[in-house]
Design an enzyme around this catalytic site. Sequence first.
Site, short mmCIF file in Angstrom:
data_model
loop_
_atom_site.label_atom_id
_atom_site.label_comp_id
_atom_site.label_asym_id
_atom_site.label_seq_id
_atom_site.Cartn_x
_atom_site.Cartn_y
_atom_site.Cartn_z
N LYS A 1 7.84 94.04 47.07
CA LYS A 1 7.20 94.33 48.36
C LYS A 1 6.62 95.74 48.33
O LYS A 1 7.21 96.65 47.71
CB LYS A 1 8.22 94.18 49.49
CG LYS A 1 7.62 94.26 50.90
CD LYS A 1 8.66 93.96 51.97
CE LYS A 1 8.07 94.09 53.37
NZ LYS A 1 9.07 93.79 54.42
N SER B 1 8.04 90.38 58.02
CA SER B 1 6.96 91.15 57.44
C SER B 1 6.77 90.93 55.94
O SER B 1 5.75 91.32 55.39
CB SER B 1 7.22 92.64 57.68
OG SER B 1 8.39 93.06 56.99
N SER C 1 12.86 90.07 58.34
CA SER C 1 11.63 90.11 57.55
C SER C 1 11.73 89.49 56.15
O SER C 1 10.71 89.37 55.47
CB SER C 1 11.13 91.55 57.42
OG SER C 1 10.56 91.97 58.63
#
Lengths: 507, 106
Positions: A75, A150, A174
């Site tokens: 990420k 997210s 997330s």
Amino acid sequence: MDGLNDLKMEKLADELKRGALHPRNLIQQCNKQVDRIESAINALNRETFDRAVARIDEWQYDPARPFSGIPYVQKDNICTTGIATDCSSMILQGFVPPYAATVDARALQAGFRLIGKSNMDEFSMGSSTEYSAWGPTMNPWDTGRVPGGSSGGSAAAVASGMAPLAFGSDTGGSVRQPAAFCGCVGLRPTYGRVSRWGLIAFASSLDQIGPITNTVRDAAHALMVIEGPDEFDSTLVQRPKENYFETIENGMSDLRVGVLDVSFADWVDTRVKESFEKNVAWFDGHAKSLQEISIKSFDMILAAYYIIAPAEVSSNLARFDGIQYGPSVDLKEEGKEVDENTAADLMDFYRKNRGQGFGPEVTRRIMLGTFALSSGYYDAYYQRAQKVRSRLRAEMDKLWTDVDVIISPTSPTPPFMLESATVDPYEMYQADRFVLMQAMAGCPAISVNGGWTEIDDDGVTKLVKSKRRNCFGKYTKRLPIGLQLTTAPFMEGNLLRAARTFEREHV
Amino acid sequence: MKLKESDMPQITDDVIARVIELARLDPLAPGMAMHKHHLSRILEHFKVLSKVTVEGIDPTIHINPTPISLRDDKVLNWLSQEEALANTRVRTDEFFRAPSIHDEGD
């Protein structure tokens, strides 16, 4: 690799061990898949295939590092040495960390090969990966829908066969919610189990890094790689690594399951309720006992979370001012006029850099958090929210004397349409209602696929028995629905065992 | 103690202006009017917090009861000056460059 969800770390590791596959070919396959679908998915902020194949000819199978040679995605809020890490934010555009997050360093030490940095909601603030400065990520099962957020880029990358493993960060769901929206497994470890060193902070008392994979066993392997003591995170509970494989296949006939009652909730989609009821019926036949539970603080959690997290945002993001990193407006030169790209003084420099650098959701949360912490409002909002958090933690601690695992849906809805929830931020926040209590109470939780629902042009229509194994090129109109399991802090052994038992009979 | 919803502070334009100033945000940035509207609406929903009884409950300081562990206080080989400066757009020799905090008359 012949379809979505077919990349499994264990299976690939076995092929590497047998010599049936070389990492070079595996990484090339992933590269081809990225070339084929990335323009339609937008899962990656940048690709790092060149690094992934560096010195690949020297690779040799090493039984001490069974996943050596397997690709992964990181990420874009997790620092990677020498590779840009911008949190999908203009304010960090071009930032190249001089050091690696502990999680990334451990993945590399284990021999994993980084193939890209994944798209995300800016600074992890969002539930759809639409709040990215680099454009939204699309759901691989239906590109008109969101992948969740997210960590939507990470989930989409795994779901679309770009890599068998991606890491995400879970502040308020997330990792779990995008995993549910993309039909993957998403694990949020106990707060304090995995080092946050090198994770660009959103809300430090809530942030945890977790893996997104295609199987529960792969999630367990990934957790065993990244967990463990780390002197660089003072909030880490210094515990040795655990071996989850001692019990993961032992079934769950000794575990007491609590079922979060969602029948009353008119904000839960009927297809989600229907899917969840079927999941509950399965647990009834496999767990030691099953009982309905309710959490008195449940209706307060959303408000408390969206006070506490933005309060930490307003503090953590105060350092982004354009001086040490990222783009900035010019300094005023003597004799020249000040315009929107020039700062008159230091305060003007801060305001313009932050005004131009932060996107709408980040700006909103900074404002919300600043408000909650400001004089006159602190007691009514922030202090009260932290008391609600204490009450929730105490309530859940008591609950763990009666049950070992809590099951609930991961999300109140199946993946929703792009742009359908960005008009009203509060609507977007409601997507998090099942994933906040774990973050607030510091509990581990995992989302696994709990069912599939068919869609037509009007939207979601009916539940279907199973997914059709397909690759993105052979698109099928089916959407995943997530099932979430939660345990007491540091009980990941039970969590993974229960999830694996469910997965064994459902996937 | 429960609060009445009416006891929860009201959000006014002055409050919003103060928040923007405290947060070092740009009041002239695009979308600021929309943020004011959304913030008011969000906080209206969050008045639900006034309904919960929190008497005798301490606020959470840290979610884990275990003490914070600190590493040994020793000097490590950390970032070089060049590495620390590598990500800045504006620098002067070996320093970050930023607007003066003094007025011209100082």
